[in-house]
Design a protein around this motif. Structure first.
Motif, PDB file in Angstrom:
ATOM      1  N   ALA A   1       0.836  -1.201   0.000  1.00 33.11           N
ATOM      2  CA  ALA A   1       0.000   0.000   0.000  1.00 33.11           C
ATOM      3  C   ALA A   1       0.874   1.255   0.000  1.00 33.11           C
ATOM      4  O   ALA A   1       0.612   2.222  -0.712  1.00 33.11           O
ATOM      5  N   GLY A   2       1.955   1.162   0.792  1.00 32.20           N
ATOM      6  CA  GLY A   2       2.885   2.288   0.849  1.00 32.20           C
ATOM      7  C   GLY A   2       3.501   2.552  -0.502  1.00 32.20           C
ATOM      8  O   GLY A   2       3.595   3.699  -0.947  1.00 32.20           O
ATOM      9  N   ALA A   3       3.888   1.495  -1.169  1.00 31.84           N
ATOM     10  CA  ALA A   3       4.530   1.641  -2.475  1.00 31.84           C
ATOM     11  C   ALA A   3       3.570   2.283  -3.470  1.00 31.84           C
ATOM     12  O   ALA A   3       3.955   3.149  -4.250  1.00 31.84           O
ATOM     13  N   VAL A   4       2.311   1.879  -3.421  1.00 32.25           N
ATOM     14  CA  VAL A   4       1.321   2.433  -4.346  1.00 32.25           C
ATOM     15  C   VAL A   4       1.158   3.936  -4.097  1.00 32.25           C
ATOM     16  O   VAL A   4       1.192   4.744  -5.003  1.00 32.25           O
ATOM     17  N   THR A   5       1.045   4.284  -2.800  1.00 30.32           N
ATOM     18  CA  THR A   5       0.872   5.691  -2.479  1.00 30.32           C
ATOM     19  C   THR A   5       2.060   6.511  -2.963  1.00 30.32           C
ATOM     20  O   THR A   5       1.909   7.578  -3.547  1.00 30.32           O
ATOM     21  N   ALA A   6       3.244   5.967  -2.699  1.00 35.57           N
ATOM     22  CA  ALA A   6       4.441   6.735  -3.028  1.00 35.57           C
ATOM     23  C   ALA A   6       4.650   6.838  -4.524  1.00 35.57           C
ATOM     24  O   ALA A   6       4.966   7.900  -5.050  1.00 35.57           O
ATOM     25  N   ALA A   7       4.472   5.683  -5.232  1.00 38.03           N
ATOM     26  CA  ALA A   7       4.804   5.685  -6.652  1.00 38.03           C
ATOM     27  C   ALA A   7       3.613   6.049  -7.530  1.00 38.03           C
ATOM     28  O   ALA A   7       3.752   6.715  -8.547  1.00 38.03           O
ATOM     29  N   GLY A   8       2.423   5.605  -7.112  1.00 41.65           N
ATOM     30  CA  GLY A   8       1.256   5.731  -7.987  1.00 41.65           C
ATOM     31  C   GLY A   8       0.626   7.100  -8.026  1.00 41.65           C
ATOM     32  O   GLY A   8       0.255   7.602  -9.082  1.00 41.65           O
ATOM     33  N   PHE A   9       0.521   7.770  -6.875  1.00 44.63           N
ATOM     34  CA  PHE A   9      -0.212   9.047  -6.879  1.00 44.63           C
ATOM     35  C   PHE A   9       0.606  10.212  -6.294  1.00 44.63           C
ATOM     36  O   PHE A   9       0.148  10.933  -5.428  1.00 44.63           O
ATOM     37  N   PRO A  10       1.825  10.344  -6.736  1.00 48.61           N
ATOM     38  CA  PRO A  10       2.636  11.395  -6.118  1.00 48.61           C
ATOM     39  C   PRO A  10       2.058  12.786  -6.383  1.00 48.61           C
ATOM     40  O   PRO A  10       2.088  13.650  -5.535  1.00 48.61           O
ATOM     41  N   HIS A  11       1.487  12.962  -7.535  1.00 53.48           N
ATOM     42  CA  HIS A  11       1.009  14.273  -7.922  1.00 53.48           C
ATOM     43  C   HIS A  11      -0.118  14.728  -7.011  1.00 53.48           C
ATOM     44  O   HIS A  11      -0.086  15.831  -6.466  1.00 53.48           O
ATOM     45  N   ILE A  12      -1.086  13.835  -6.816  1.00 55.83           N
ATOM     46  CA  ILE A  12      -2.227  14.160  -5.953  1.00 55.83           C
ATOM     47  C   ILE A  12      -1.753  14.449  -4.534  1.00 55.83           C
ATOM     48  O   ILE A  12      -2.199  15.375  -3.877  1.00 55.83           O
ATOM     49  N   TRP A  13      -0.781  13.660  -4.076  1.00 52.68           N
ATOM     50  CA  TRP A  13      -0.248  13.807  -2.723  1.00 52.68           C
ATOM     51  C   TRP A  13       0.290  15.223  -2.513  1.00 52.68           C
ATOM     52  O   TRP A  13      -0.060  15.911  -1.568  1.00 52.68           O
ATOM     53  N   ILE A  14       1.126  15.690  -3.419  1.00 51.50           N
ATOM     54  CA  ILE A  14       1.731  17.010  -3.290  1.00 51.50           C
ATOM     55  C   ILE A  14       0.665  18.105  -3.402  1.00 51.50           C
ATOM     56  O   ILE A  14       0.609  19.035  -2.616  1.00 51.50           O
ATOM     57  N   LYS A  15      -0.206  17.934  -4.384  1.00 53.39           N
ATOM     58  CA  LYS A  15      -1.248  18.924  -4.614  1.00 53.39           C
ATOM     59  C   LYS A  15      -2.099  19.114  -3.357  1.00 53.39           C
ATOM     60  O   LYS A  15      -2.339  20.232  -2.904  1.00 53.39           O
ATOM     61  N   ASP A  16      -2.466  17.977  -2.749  1.00 51.87           N
ATOM     62  CA  ASP A  16      -3.304  18.042  -1.547  1.00 51.87           C
ATOM     63  C   ASP A  16      -2.632  18.809  -0.425  1.00 51.87           C
ATOM     64  O   ASP A  16      -3.241  19.620   0.243  1.00 51.87           O
ATOM     65  N   SER A  17      -1.314  18.539  -0.246  1.00 53.11           N
ATOM     66  CA  SER A  17      -0.652  19.113   0.899  1.00 53.11           C
ATOM     67  C   SER A  17      -0.544  20.649   0.768  1.00 53.11           C
ATOM     68  O   SER A  17      -0.665  21.368   1.734  1.00 53.11           O
ATOM     69  N   SER A  18      -0.348  21.119  -0.471  1.00 51.43           N
ATOM     70  CA  SER A  18      -0.234  22.570  -0.595  1.00 51.43           C
ATOM     71  C   SER A  18      -1.610  23.231  -0.571  1.00 51.43           C
ATOM     72  O   SER A  18      -1.772  24.327  -0.074  1.00 51.43           O
ATOM     73  N   LEU A  19      -2.591  22.507  -1.062  1.00 51.42           N
ATOM     74  CA  LEU A  19      -3.949  23.050  -1.015  1.00 51.42           C
ATOM     75  C   LEU A  19      -4.442  23.207   0.420  1.00 51.42           C
ATOM     76  O   LEU A  19      -5.323  24.002   0.706  1.00 51.42           O
ATOM     77  N   ALA A  20      -3.782  22.460   1.343  1.00 52.43           N
ATOM     78  CA  ALA A  20      -4.193  22.533   2.739  1.00 52.43           C
ATOM     79  C   ALA A  20      -4.127  23.970   3.255  1.00 52.43           C
ATOM     80  O   ALA A  20      -4.857  24.350   4.146  1.00 52.43           O
ATOM     81  N   TYR A  21      -3.202  24.785   2.698  1.00 52.13           N
ATOM     82  CA  TYR A  21      -3.085  26.170   3.143  1.00 52.13           C
ATOM     83  C   TYR A  21      -4.285  27.012   2.707  1.00 52.13           C
ATOM     84  O   TYR A  21      -4.521  28.074   3.236  1.00 52.13           O
ATOM     85  N   ALA A  22      -4.997  26.563   1.663  1.00 51.33           N
ATOM     86  CA  ALA A  22      -6.161  27.332   1.230  1.00 51.33           C
ATOM     87  C   ALA A  22      -7.361  26.406   1.129  1.00 51.33           C
ATOM     88  O   ALA A  22      -8.150  26.473   0.213  1.00 51.33           O
ATOM     89  N   ALA A  23      -7.460  25.486   2.110  1.00 47.28           N
ATOM     90  CA  ALA A  23      -8.521  24.487   2.070  1.00 47.28           C
ATOM     91  C   ALA A  23      -9.890  25.128   2.292  1.00 47.28           C
ATOM     92  O   ALA A  23     -10.011  26.114   3.010  1.00 47.28           O
ATOM     93  N   SER A  24     -10.890  24.562   1.659  1.00 44.58           N
ATOM     94  CA  SER A  24     -12.292  24.985   1.779  1.00 44.58           C
ATOM     95  C   SER A  24     -12.482  26.500   1.664  1.00 44.58           C
ATOM     96  O   SER A  24     -13.244  27.112   2.398  1.00 44.58           O
ATOM     97  N   GLY A  25     -11.740  27.080   0.746  1.00 43.92           N
ATOM     98  CA  GLY A  25     -11.946  28.498   0.448  1.00 43.92           C
ATOM     99  C   GLY A  25     -11.555  29.448   1.558  1.00 43.92           C
ATOM    100  O   GLY A  25     -12.010  30.581   1.615  1.00 43.92           O
ATOM    101  N   GLU A  26     -10.682  28.977   2.470  1.00 42.53           N
ATOM    102  CA  GLU A  26     -10.250  29.826   3.577  1.00 42.53           C
ATOM    103  C   GLU A  26      -8.733  29.877   3.630  1.00 42.53           C
ATOM    104  O   GLU A  26      -8.069  28.891   3.352  1.00 42.53           O
ATOM    105  N   ILE A  27      -8.197  31.039   3.990  1.00 44.22           N
ATOM    106  CA  ILE A  27      -6.759  31.141   4.207  1.00 44.22           C
ATOM    107  C   ILE A  27      -6.552  31.375   5.693  1.00 44.22           C
ATOM    108  O   ILE A  27      -6.980  32.390   6.230  1.00 44.22           O
ATOM    109  N   LYS A  28      -5.902  30.396   6.342  1.00 42.75           N
ATOM    110  CA  LYS A  28      -5.743  30.528   7.794  1.00 42.75           C
ATOM    111  C   LYS A  28      -4.461  31.285   8.124  1.00 42.75           C
ATOM    112  O   LYS A  28      -3.379  30.940   7.636  1.00 42.75           O
ATOM    113  N   VAL A  29      -4.588  32.318   8.945  1.00 47.49           N
ATOM    114  CA  VAL A  29      -3.399  33.024   9.433  1.00 47.49           C
ATOM    115  C   VAL A  29      -3.464  33.078  10.956  1.00 47.49           C
ATOM    116  O   VAL A  29      -4.539  33.083  11.547  1.00 47.49           O
TER     117      VAL A  29
END
Lengths: 289, 415
Positions: free
Chosen positions: B15-43
């Motif tokens: 499962a780890g291998a799939v996450t790491a190799a299979g969906f790297p793009h989604i993984w990175i995208k999600d983590s940066s979107l966390a800063y502007a998640a659900s239409g809010e910018i948290k400061v």
């Protein structure tokens, strides 16, 4: 020569403020043996009472001094009735209890009127300086000097020339024997505590035009007051005056010839050395314990 | 179903291998979107609301919240609302660090606005540098810092003194008395002041530091009398400022002959000592409440209608206000998925706006702000009269007192 003279007057001025702050503590500590860590907060409450009377009622500082004395004395009297009198035979507990009262008083003031720095207007007649012997001296500082001498004189008269004072001294020497002779020690203790608190309140009101008024202001004064009492000896009124004068002049001169940071360090060192060799202070009265 | 130890490990690895190799793009995208998640910018908003410095920091908190509310009311940043997470560090540096860690790691704030004292800034600095986050610091301070994770919008010594010191020498004279509270800020300011005085051929007749919170200035005033300096250069802070001014006045000294020139006396301190005690003395700062500009009028009116008609704005609350708007301008240039502390730093370099004090700009090299220092004279009504404004904005040079060091984009450089 002129600077030395100016410095002596400055030292006296510092001493008069120290005496005002320490006198109440010396009386409470000397008579009841309570180490009152809330003393600084009595000073603070006096300053805030002066501020409130000026801001909301519109009475100047001089006119409100009597009201301030009785307000803070009443506060002290209540504290004695509610808390202190249960703790007379437990000195360690009084330290904790009075410290707690101090913290509560600070926060209560903060909640009631906010944490902003306040000030009390100087009486306009004394807001400038006067020329004496070629020296420019703040009129208000002279006023404090005169008033603290007056208050000391009154306190001395109260202690040594009235029957209340005689009873008080009897209790100080030996509470049990004094009670056997029909002295109501409980009542005397309450009155002493209230009187000491009232003096602290006066001190706070009188310094408020020169310094700033804030909820935390008491902490520095309580340290100063203990310094005076420790140096002067616990049960001695004369000792309190003498040690105020010594500390005032010493701090003033050291601050002038070096700076205030150094003055503070050296004065503390001197006191530590002194109580190492003379733990009872300079002017200890003989007391049966 | 029985799950053996060996099969479990195999499954996890797969499962780890799939996450790491299979969906790297989604993984990175999600983590940066966390800063502007659900239409809010948290400061994060990190000013003390209790404790000894709460008196000043509360006004900084209020200016920050006002700016955030203004931005949100005008539609937010590219349609996203700013969500302020408020923490109270209680005037204690250790609590500052703890709350900063919570805001950065727990709440995942993209930036934090906070601090008044240098001690609290130094305490949170490791958190922001280690976690590659971003801190906005609004206070004038002693300079000599070159962090790539802090945006400094207050004045540094050269901005407050370059115009002020020569002006005072010309107007009053060359004999200077330096007095400050005993800690790093006054010492660094005096360090720079002595450099300027030496260049102008002026002399320091006395230099001294009083303990923090000191309130008995009678010996100091005797020294003023015996030294008779032309200018008293004061970097005394907090309630000591109040005591010094009130005792100076009670002693009958004359501000026209021996003025106090301060870098720390704002409308806030004047309100605490009374206008009469402050009248006649000078302060240098990029902002005074009376400054005349449409932006300042708007700021003062908004501040008072939000927080109360008797409130004052001052030279630390103004940067607290405009730095949020600068943050907005920088974030506006980024797409929602790109918002991160790192991209905001890049976007804010060279960013300009018209603040209440005038047009300000973030210097790309050292992340400090170009500001408009002014010289104000205190009036008995508690406000200042602006006597002089610089003809052009002043570049921030946090290492100007140290000729062999310079703050560059790559970090501190020894020359």
């Amino acid at each position: 020569m002129e600077t030395i003279l100016a410095q002596i007057v400055t030292g006296l001025s510092i001493a008069s403020i120290l005496l005002l702050v320490a006198l109440g503590l010396a009386i409470i500590y000397g008579t009841t043996g309570v180490i009152n860590l809330a003393h600084g907060e009595f000073v603070m409450i006096g300053a805030y009472t002066a501020w409130a009377l000026q801001t909301y009622v519109g009475i100047g500082l001089i006119e409100s001094l009597v009201v301030i004395f009785f307000t803070v004395a009443l506060f002290g009297w209540i504290i004695e009735k509610v808390v202190i009198r249960h703790l007379y035979r437990r000195p360690l507990d009084t330290i904790l209890a009075t410290w707690g009262i101090g913290v509560m008083a600070q926060q209560a003031i903060r909640l009631a009127v906010g944490g902003e720095l306040r000030y009390v207007e100087m009486p306009s007649a004394m807001s400038s300086s006067v020329s004496i012997l070629g020296l420019e001296i703040s009129a208000f500082r002279l006023f404090i000097l005169a008033l603290s001498a007056l208050i000391f004189g009154f306190t001395w008269y109260l202690m040594y020339r009235t029957s209340l004072g005689m009873k008080l001294r009897a209790i100080t020497q030996d509470r049990e024997i004094a009670s056997c002779f029909g002295i109501k020690s409980k009542r005397i203790y309450s009155l002493t505590f209230a009187y000491g608190a009232g003096l602290a309140g006066l001190a706070g009101a009188l310094v408020s035009p020169l310094k700033s008024v804030s909820p935390e202001m008491g902490t520095t004064y309580v340290v100063d007051a203990f310094m005076v009492v420790v140096l002067g000896g616990v049960q001695s009124l004369v000792g309190t005056v003498a040690s105020s004068a010594i500390l005032g002049e010493l701090t003033g001169f050291l601050a002038f010839y070096s700076n205030d940071t150094m003055a503070k360090v050296l004065v503390f060192c001197a006191i530590v050395v002194l109580i190492r060799f003379r733990p009872q202070g300079l002017f200890a009265a003989k007391v049966r314990t | 179903m029985k799950l053996g130890r060996r099969t479990f490990i195999k499954g996890t690895v797969a499962a780890g291998a799939v996450t790491a190799a299979g969906f790297p793009h989604i993984w990175i995208k999600d983590s940066s979107l966390a800063y502007a998640a659900s239409g809010e910018i948290k400061v994060g908003v990190l000013f003390s609301l209790t404790g000894t410095t709460a008196i000043v920091e509360e006004s900084l908190h209020k200016a920050t919240i006002l700016a955030i509310e203004e931005i949100n009311a005008a539609g937010g940043i590219n349609g996203m609302q700013i969500k302020p997470i408020v923490e109270d560090p209680a005037s204690d540096p250790a609590t500052f660090a703890e709350k900063a860690r919570k805001l950065v790691l727990g709440d995942k704030c993209v930036s934090v606005f906070g601090s008044y004292t240098s001690a609290s800034r130094k305490a949170v600095l490791p958190v922001f540098e280690k976690r590659k986050n971003l801190y906005f610091y609004p206070t004038l301070y002693e300079g000599r810092e070159c962090s790539k994770n802090v945006i400094y919008t207050g004045a540094v010594p050269n901005q407050q003194q370059d115009e002020f010191v020569p002006w005072l020498i010309e107007k009053f004279g060359k004999r200077w008395y330096l007095i400050g509270s005993n800690y790093i800020y006054p010492k660094e300011e005096n360090n720079y002041c002595k450099k300027l005085l030496a260049e102008a051929g002026a002399e320091v007749v006395h230099e001294e530091y009083v303990p923090l919170g000191h309130s008995e200035f009678s010996s100091v005033i005797n020294k003023f009398r015996s030294e008779k300096p032309d200018v008293i250069f004061s970097t005394v802070v907090g309630d000591s400022v109040v005591a010094l001014h009130r005792q100076y006045r009670a002693a009958g000294l004359d501000p026209e002959k021996m003025p106090m020139a301060s870098l720390t006396t704002s409308e806030n301190e004047v309100a605490a000592m009374g206008g009469d005690a402050a009248a006649g003395h000078f302060t240098s700062a990029p902002y005074f409440m009376v400054h005349e500009s449409p932006e300042n009028q708007k700021f003062v009116e908004a501040y008072r209608s939000r927080w109360g008609g008797d409130k004052v704005t001052h030279f630390v609350s103004e940067p607290s206000y405009f730095q949020v708007h600068l943050f907005k301008q920088a974030v506006e240039k980024l797409s929602a998925g790109d918002i991160s502390p790192k991209t905001i730093v890049e976007a804010i370099k060279g960013e300009e706006m018209i603040a209440p004090q005038g047009r300000v700009r973030i210097e790309p090299e050292n992340l400090h702000a170009y500001l408009w220092p002014k010289i104000g004279q205190s009036q008995s009504d508690g406000q200042f009269k602006v006597l002089k404004t610089t003809s052009e904005w002043l570049k921030p040079e946090p290492y100007k007192a140290y000729q062999n060091q310079v703050c560059t984009e790559a970090g501190l450089k020894e020359i």
